[in-house]
Design a protein around this motif. Structure first.
Motif, PDB file in Angstrom:
ATOM      1  N   ALA A 116      13.707  -5.723  -5.513  1.00  0.00           N
ATOM      2  CA  ALA A 116      12.854  -5.247  -4.419  1.00  0.00           C
ATOM      3  C   ALA A 116      13.248  -5.838  -3.069  1.00  0.00           C
ATOM      4  O   ALA A 116      13.271  -5.136  -2.054  1.00  0.00           O
ATOM      5  CB  ALA A 116      11.388  -5.563  -4.735  1.00  0.00           C
ATOM      6  N   PHE A 117      13.587  -7.150  -3.035  1.00  0.00           N
ATOM      7  CA  PHE A 117      13.886  -7.774  -1.734  1.00  0.00           C
ATOM      8  C   PHE A 117      15.121  -7.135  -1.089  1.00  0.00           C
ATOM      9  O   PHE A 117      15.189  -6.991   0.132  1.00  0.00           O
ATOM     10  CB  PHE A 117      14.072  -9.288  -1.885  1.00  0.00           C
ATOM     11  N   MET A 118      16.078  -6.714  -1.915  1.00  0.00           N
ATOM     12  CA  MET A 118      17.284  -6.081  -1.384  1.00  0.00           C
ATOM     13  C   MET A 118      16.967  -4.680  -0.847  1.00  0.00           C
ATOM     14  O   MET A 118      17.463  -4.270   0.207  1.00  0.00           O
ATOM     15  CB  MET A 118      18.345  -6.000  -2.486  1.00  0.00           C
ATOM     16  N   LEU A 135      14.397  -2.179   6.172  1.00  0.00           N
ATOM     17  CA  LEU A 135      14.154  -2.902   7.427  1.00  0.00           C
ATOM     18  C   LEU A 135      15.329  -2.786   8.391  1.00  0.00           C
ATOM     19  O   LEU A 135      15.152  -2.858   9.606  1.00  0.00           O
ATOM     20  CB  LEU A 135      13.852  -4.379   7.146  1.00  0.00           C
ATOM     21  N   GLY A 136      16.520  -2.571   7.842  1.00  0.00           N
ATOM     22  CA  GLY A 136      17.698  -2.410   8.692  1.00  0.00           C
ATOM     23  C   GLY A 136      17.615  -1.203   9.606  1.00  0.00           C
ATOM     24  O   GLY A 136      18.300  -1.132  10.631  1.00  0.00           O
ATOM     25  N   SER A 181       3.840  -3.696   0.523  1.00  0.00           N
ATOM     26  CA  SER A 181       2.909  -3.309  -0.547  1.00  0.00           C
ATOM     27  C   SER A 181       3.567  -2.428  -1.611  1.00  0.00           C
ATOM     28  O   SER A 181       2.969  -2.157  -2.653  1.00  0.00           O
ATOM     29  CB  SER A 181       1.705  -2.560   0.048  1.00  0.00           C
ATOM     30  N   LEU A 182       4.798  -1.958  -1.346  1.00  0.00           N
ATOM     31  CA  LEU A 182       5.470  -1.066  -2.290  1.00  0.00           C
ATOM     32  C   LEU A 182       6.248  -1.857  -3.345  1.00  0.00           C
ATOM     33  O   LEU A 182       6.890  -2.857  -3.019  1.00  0.00           O
ATOM     34  CB  LEU A 182       6.425  -0.130  -1.542  1.00  0.00           C
ATOM     35  N   GLY A 183       6.197  -1.394  -4.572  1.00  0.00           N
ATOM     36  CA  GLY A 183       6.917  -2.047  -5.663  1.00  0.00           C
ATOM     37  C   GLY A 183       8.376  -1.621  -5.731  1.00  0.00           C
ATOM     38  O   GLY A 183       8.803  -0.692  -5.027  1.00  0.00           O
ATOM     39  N   GLN A 184       9.148  -2.262  -6.604  1.00  0.00           N
ATOM     40  CA  GLN A 184      10.582  -1.989  -6.715  1.00  0.00           C
ATOM     41  C   GLN A 184      10.863  -0.527  -7.074  1.00  0.00           C
ATOM     42  O   GLN A 184      11.709   0.129  -6.448  1.00  0.00           O
ATOM     43  CB  GLN A 184      11.210  -2.922  -7.763  1.00  0.00           C
TER      44      GLN A 184
END
Length: 310
Positions: A157-159, A165-166, A190-193
């Motif tokens: 998810a972080f990736m 965000l880019g 709030s969104l999941g992977q």
């Protein structure tokens, strides 16, 4: 991330408009989340489809304003779908469940692309009465990521959040735009992977809109003149695709004009929907449309047309 300062109306919206959850597929994990506000007697409402980073409530300012004027509006949040055909089939089932034969669609970015694909998918038995395409695109190849589309499901998810965000504006922006970006970052968190991975897949999977299937649908193309994730080439392609489409230009507004330039966006929505007043495809309660109001809207429409020609 601190207090989100978008609008004091947001908490009031959350407390007064209930979020509904609906399952229309055999797979119980595919849940549509939606806000349905305004008069239920309206059978051809305006439906909002969010961008990759958005949830149904990113359109809260449109819901509050338009329902106040007598419109029925529905804002959606997609279940996890991995291809456009699967999305279109699920969306058709949702409209059937809501007993809506025809609808107007407002799509932002990915939402705009999906709105066009759904209109194309249902062209033999039309379900889309009109389209408002905000910062939308007609061909996923503009993102140059079609080759990675099939690997998003593998990424953590972080990736995925970093990829999204880019595309957010960097550099100085006015306070309203800064608040809008903060709000969208909060929604993104709030969104999941699987939600993010599936939306990015839909956003980048090799596909384009076939204009001959939807050329008879009234279209308004809404875009901004300042920085957004869309290239000038992508905007020009949209104008070529819809030569008879109305254009709604905002001088500023970035990626999320419905949040930070809501008054302008709401006016353009009203102007677009005016052409359906007095027909069975009106999205507004007829009793809310006075002769005086119609006259004011006609003047706005005339002014808008003149500006387009200049």
């Amino acid at each position: 991330m601190g207090e989100i300062k978008v609008s004091p109306d947001y908490n009031w919206f959350r407390s007064t408009v209930p979020l509904k959850k609906i399952i229309v597929d055999d797979d119980d994990s595919k849940v549509w989340s939606l806000y349905d506000a305004g008069p239920r007697s309206i059978r051809c409402p305006l439906i909002f489809l969010p961008p990759v980073s958005g949830t149904a409530d990113v359109f809260f300012q449109q819901i509050l304003a338009l329902t106040g004027w007598g419109y029925r509006v529905i804002a959606l949040q997609y279940p996890v779908y991995w291809d456009h055909l699967e999305f279109c089939d699920g969306f058709r089932k949702l409209l059937d469940h809501l007993q809506l034969d025809k609808v107007h669609l407002f799509g932002a970015s990915l939402g705009g692309f999906l709105a066009q694909k759904f209109a194309e998918y249902t062209h033999k038995s039309p379900r889309v009465q009109s389209l408002i395409l905000c910062n939308a695109f007609s061909d996923t190849s503009i993102f140059n990521q079609t080759w990675t589309a099939n690997s998003f499901w593998l990424m953590p998810a972080f990736m995925l959040k970093k990829i999204v965000l880019g595309n957010f504006a960097s550099g100085p922006v006015d306070p309203e735009m800064a608040d809008g970006i903060d709000f969208m970052v909060d929604r993104l968190e709030s969104l999941g992977q699987s939600e993010l991975a599936s939306r990015l897949t839909l956003n980048c999977q090799n596909s384009y809109v076939e204009p001959h299937k939807i050329r008879d649908i009234p279209v308004t193309i809404m875009d901004v003149f300042d920085q957004s994730a869309l290239s000038t080439e992508a905007k020009e392609e949209m104008y070529k695709l819809y030569p008879n489409g109305r254009r709604a230009h905002l001088k500023t507004g970035g990626n999320f004009p419905y949040l930070c330039r809501s008054a302008e966006v709401n006016l353009y929505i009203q102007i677009h929907l005016l052409q359906f007043h007095g027909t069975r495809y009106a999205a507004i309660d007829p009793s809310m449309v006075s002769a005086e109001e119609l006259e004011v809207q006609k003047i706005s429409l005339h002014t808008s047309s003149e500006q387009e020609e200049q």
